[in-house]
Design an enzyme around this catalytic site. Sequence first.
Site, short mmCIF file in Angstrom:
data_model
loop_
_atom_site.label_atom_id
_atom_site.label_comp_id
_atom_site.label_asym_id
_atom_site.label_seq_id
_atom_site.Cartn_x
_atom_site.Cartn_y
_atom_site.Cartn_z
N CYS A 145 0.86 -1.19 0.00
CA CYS A 145 0.00 0.00 0.00
C CYS A 145 0.89 1.24 0.00
CB CYS A 145 -0.86 0.00 1.26
SG CYS A 145 0.17 0.05 2.76
N HIS A 177 -1.01 -4.74 19.57
CA HIS A 177 -0.51 -4.35 18.24
C HIS A 177 0.11 -2.95 18.35
CE1 HIS A 177 -0.49 -3.05 14.04
NE2 HIS A 177 -0.62 -4.32 13.70
N GLU A 222 0.23 -0.40 16.46
CA GLU A 222 -0.60 0.76 16.09
C GLU A 222 -1.55 1.11 17.23
OE1 GLU A 222 -2.74 0.50 12.32
OE2 GLU A 222 -4.23 1.87 13.15
N SER A 239 -1.41 -7.64 10.71
CA SER A 239 -2.85 -7.67 10.98
C SER A 239 -3.66 -7.74 9.69
CB SER A 239 -3.23 -6.44 11.79
OG SER A 239 -4.62 -6.30 11.86
N ASN A 240 -3.35 -6.86 8.73
CA ASN A 240 -4.18 -6.82 7.53
C ASN A 240 -4.08 -8.11 6.73
OD1 ASN A 240 -2.61 -6.25 4.77
ND2 ASN A 240 -1.43 -5.38 6.46
#
Length: 451
Positions: free
Chosen positions: A151, A266, A268, A365-366
């Site tokens: 991304c 996590h 983030e 995670s994604n």
Amino acid sequence: MPISRTDNEVNTRVPRSSPYWYAAAAPAVELPAGQVLVADEVRLPDGRVIACPAAPMVAGAIGAAGHPVVTGPVRLLTEAADSGFDAAVARTPVSAYASGEAPDAQSPGGVAVMVAAPDTWLRPAVGAVVDSWARVMRPRTVLLASPRSFCAGVERAIDVVEALLEQHAPGGRRVFVRKQIVHNTRVIAGLAERGAVFVEELDEIPAGSLVVFSAHGVSPQVRAEAERRNLQVVDATCPLVTKVHAEARRFAERGNSIVLIGHAGHEEVEGTYGEAPDATVVVGGPQDIDGLDPPDPSKITYLTQTTLAVDETRATIAALKKRFPEARGPGSEDICYATTNRQHAVGAITEQADLVLVLGSANSSNSVRLVELARTAGTPAHLIEDPSHIRPDWLRDVATVGLSAGASAPHALVQETLSALGGLGPLTVRERVTTTEDTYFAPPAAVRKNR
Ligand code: 0CG
Ligand code: SF4
């Protein structure tokens, strides 16, 4: 453990009598005791070279069975039949290639599994693994989900580290990175090889050093610590994560309670939580809503981690609103465009796929969400670091493989996987494009001005 590759050519001999090329575990195979070599290239006596694209997968399964294994080139010294050669392992219909014929559906081509194992005791075990690959050889279709792989935030974060290495490595200044710049083993290994030094916490870094903050963001406490230690910080936090931090600050300043939907632990979530720790509660899913006890139920704001499952998050928000009807979101989605797009793309291929493979690391995670999405839809799915993680039993009776890659998994891994699957028989690749992406994030000023 990634499978390593040797550039040292291993010499071996093959009997001509077989319709298959047998890897000979002859004395001519120059391998250390206990070592298995899977040919990724077979060099014939007449100079032709046969590629063996399935090698990483075969080697991965042999490694997983507990045998030290490398991939590398094998040179065949002679084609003379020789009963003295003990066929180690290999069901290798490369004869079609060797004779210049194109492979067809009846005799799946492109397969060249040649495994050399010098020790007699090793051969049955290794042979069993190779046989299990031989059993899943067939023509296949791959449905390639698009968008997939990097991304804009990941591209930017990697660019930051690369640019700093270019600028500082020649002068001997070290480039430290706090945590993994993005959650991908291949990316980290590549940058570490080029000189980046990854640390878990800032106290591992000498005062005054240059340090990059990862794409997942950091809490204000970490920024303060960097300042105390006089570190030169280059922030590679994705702008879409920074946006969520700003929301957390804004709503906390208004006196709202913040329900942060995300995975505890996590990076983030730790970073966003740190913006307003006294006002924030982390919620993993609908099951956590009952336990909430906000001081003022009319002043609740929910925020989310950027890389959650879109559908699950919707369910969590619905549960929150059911209990606290006045709970409000940030106005625009926190789940980022890349996460959303990759989930839609995988959703579009799962139904027709017998198996879904997602390239990505376990802490991404994604990427993990993509695997879950396929499984929830009823399709067997696996997360793989690279093709060496594919197991033959996954492919049994599988005619159509769905393939995607998480936002931190390099495009090259997709190509490697396609190439490896093509080593099991003719492969038709069909790309399913659900949307196109043109998001670009400019690098931070500190990097821009030096380029
Ligand atoms: O998906 P997460 O947040 O774990 O991060 P990853 O590094 O895998 O990819 C996007 C970013 C940053
Ligand atoms: Fe940014 Fe989304 Fe990529 Fe994370 S996954 S780096 S939030 S664009």
